[in-house]
Design a protein around this motif. Structure first.
Motif, PDB file in Angstrom:
ATOM      1  N   UNK A  71     -10.351  -1.715 -41.469  1.00 51.78           N
ATOM      2  CA  UNK A  71     -11.216  -2.417 -42.420  1.00 51.78           C
ATOM      3  C   UNK A  71     -11.190  -3.928 -42.173  1.00 51.78           C
ATOM      4  N   UNK A  72     -10.002  -4.470 -41.879  1.00 51.39           N
ATOM      5  CA  UNK A  72      -9.894  -5.908 -41.616  1.00 51.39           C
ATOM      6  C   UNK A  72     -10.615  -6.278 -40.330  1.00 51.39           C
ATOM      7  N   UNK A  73     -10.431  -5.477 -39.281  1.00 52.73           N
ATOM      8  CA  UNK A  73     -11.048  -5.781 -37.991  1.00 52.73           C
ATOM      9  C   UNK A  73     -12.565  -5.662 -38.040  1.00 52.73           C
ATOM     10  N   UNK A  74     -13.097  -4.848 -38.956  1.00 50.30           N
ATOM     11  CA  UNK A  74     -14.541  -4.690 -39.105  1.00 50.30           C
ATOM     12  C   UNK A  74     -15.102  -5.569 -40.216  1.00 50.30           C
ATOM     13  N   UNK A  75     -14.244  -6.374 -40.852  1.00 51.96           N
ATOM     14  CA  UNK A  75     -14.664  -7.272 -41.927  1.00 51.96           C
ATOM     15  C   UNK A  75     -15.340  -6.499 -43.055  1.00 51.96           C
ATOM     16  N   UNK A  76     -14.721  -5.368 -43.438  1.00 49.88           N
ATOM     17  CA  UNK A  76     -15.235  -4.542 -44.514  1.00 49.88           C
ATOM     18  C   UNK A  76     -14.310  -4.648 -45.725  1.00 49.88           C
TER      19      UNK A  76
END
Length: 330
Positions: A71-76
């Motif tokens: 989620x962090x790496x996809x900015x979600x």
């Protein structure tokens, strides 16, 4: 599920290159999670297909950390719900709250109003609360007092469960299992990977602080939307439609199973095969793409006969037999 066979080298980075952005995701997740490349690929496929994921693994294999890192790496946006026996449906979806200042009821959003919902130990909550997720997962909305409230896009549920613990758990109903696009098995790390985990913790890694670990967004919701559009344009030859249908029909007639894959399972297999092919850098699906995603896409939709289960035969073994016997199109 492993990395797509024949995966092309990542293309040059850029906002118009969603495939390269999703390939960078693996390297970013590896900053916090050692190994589990196959599970990361499964989560990416779920996001590409707007599907939900059931993660099964023993405690301590970084299931929760993995989802938070993705989620962090996809900015979600992501939220976590710990499912317990006393959890109520309103604790998940939200509920009407009386406001004494206005003398009116207002809706307070529950944790499902996010992009990636981590449903931790989903099988620890009773069926009444599990059923609150049925509309959420299928319709991507919450209905309260006749009013429909749509969820953000993208939205997926990533649920975890322990495969060996039965005390205080409730089996997920078939209707809910069928709403999961994939069931991914999170394995124990091998020796080298486990050594890497120890070295990271010795060096001061804190799983609660992903920023300190250097995890940053490498893709965005715009990249994901562009990737979904590209997956939708992947070509599927006519014989492959028949192949998918034959695989699913074979599960319904296999003596080892009392419940085979439904038409929803067939459409899920079509969708995941297209996403797998696109991640591999191709604009068309080949039979090996279907075989690669067949187990995670179908395993949770099948139910073994009790006598077969007592013999120690697993669902994946039955699927292997089906894949070996159904003729592959040329």
């Amino acid at each position: 599920m492993t990395r797509p066979a024949g995966t092309a080298d990542p293309l040059p980075a850029g906002p118009a290159d969603p495939r390269a952005a999703l390939h960078r995701l693996r390297a970013e997740v590896a900053k916090a999670v050692v190994g589990q490349d196959a599970v990361v690929t499964g989560l990416v496929i779920a996001l590409l297909c707007r599907g939900h994921v059931l993660l099964e693994g023993v405690p301590g294999v970084a299931k929760t950390l993995l989802i938070r890192t993705v989620a962090t790496a996809l900015d979600l946006r992501s939220k976590r719900v710990q499912f317990t026996p006393d959890l109520m449906p309103g604790d998940v979806t939200g509920s009407l709250i009386f406001d004494p200042h206005t003398a009116a009821f207002t809706f307070r959003e529950g944790p499902v109003f996010t992009n990636l919902l981590l449903a931790d130990e989903i099988n620890r909550t009773p069926p009444k609360t599990q059923s609150a997720l049925l509309e959420v997962m299928e319709e991507r909305q919450v209905s309260v007092e006749g009013d429909r409230r749509p969820l953000p896009d993208p939205f997926i549920v990533a649920a975890t469960q322990n495969p060996i613990e039965y005390e205080g758990t409730y089996p997920l109903p078939e209707a809910q299992l069928d709403r999961f696009l994939l069931k991914l098995t999170v394995p124990l790390p091998n020796r080298e990977e486990e050594l890497g985990v120890l070295r990271a913790h010795h060096a001061g890694f804190d799983p609660r602080d992903l920023t300190a670990a250097g995890v940053r967004p490498v893709a965005s919701a715009a990249d994901l939307a562009a990737a979904r559009a590209a997956v939708g344009r992947v070509h599927m030859a006519e014989p492959l439609f028949g192949y998918i249908v034959d695989l699913c029909r074979a599960t319904r007639s296999t003596p080892a199973l009392e419940l085979g894959a439904s038409p929803r399972g067939a459409t899920a297999l079509l969708t995941t095969a297209k996403a797998w092919a696109w991640l591999a850098g191709r604009d068309h699906v080949v039979p090996d793409d279907v075989k690669a995603v067949a187990r995670p896409t179908l395993r949770h939709r099948l139910r073994l006969r009790p006598e077969v289960e007592l013999e120690g035969v697993g669902v994946d073994a039955v699927l292997d037999t089906v894949l070996a016997t159904v003729p592959t199109p040329r």
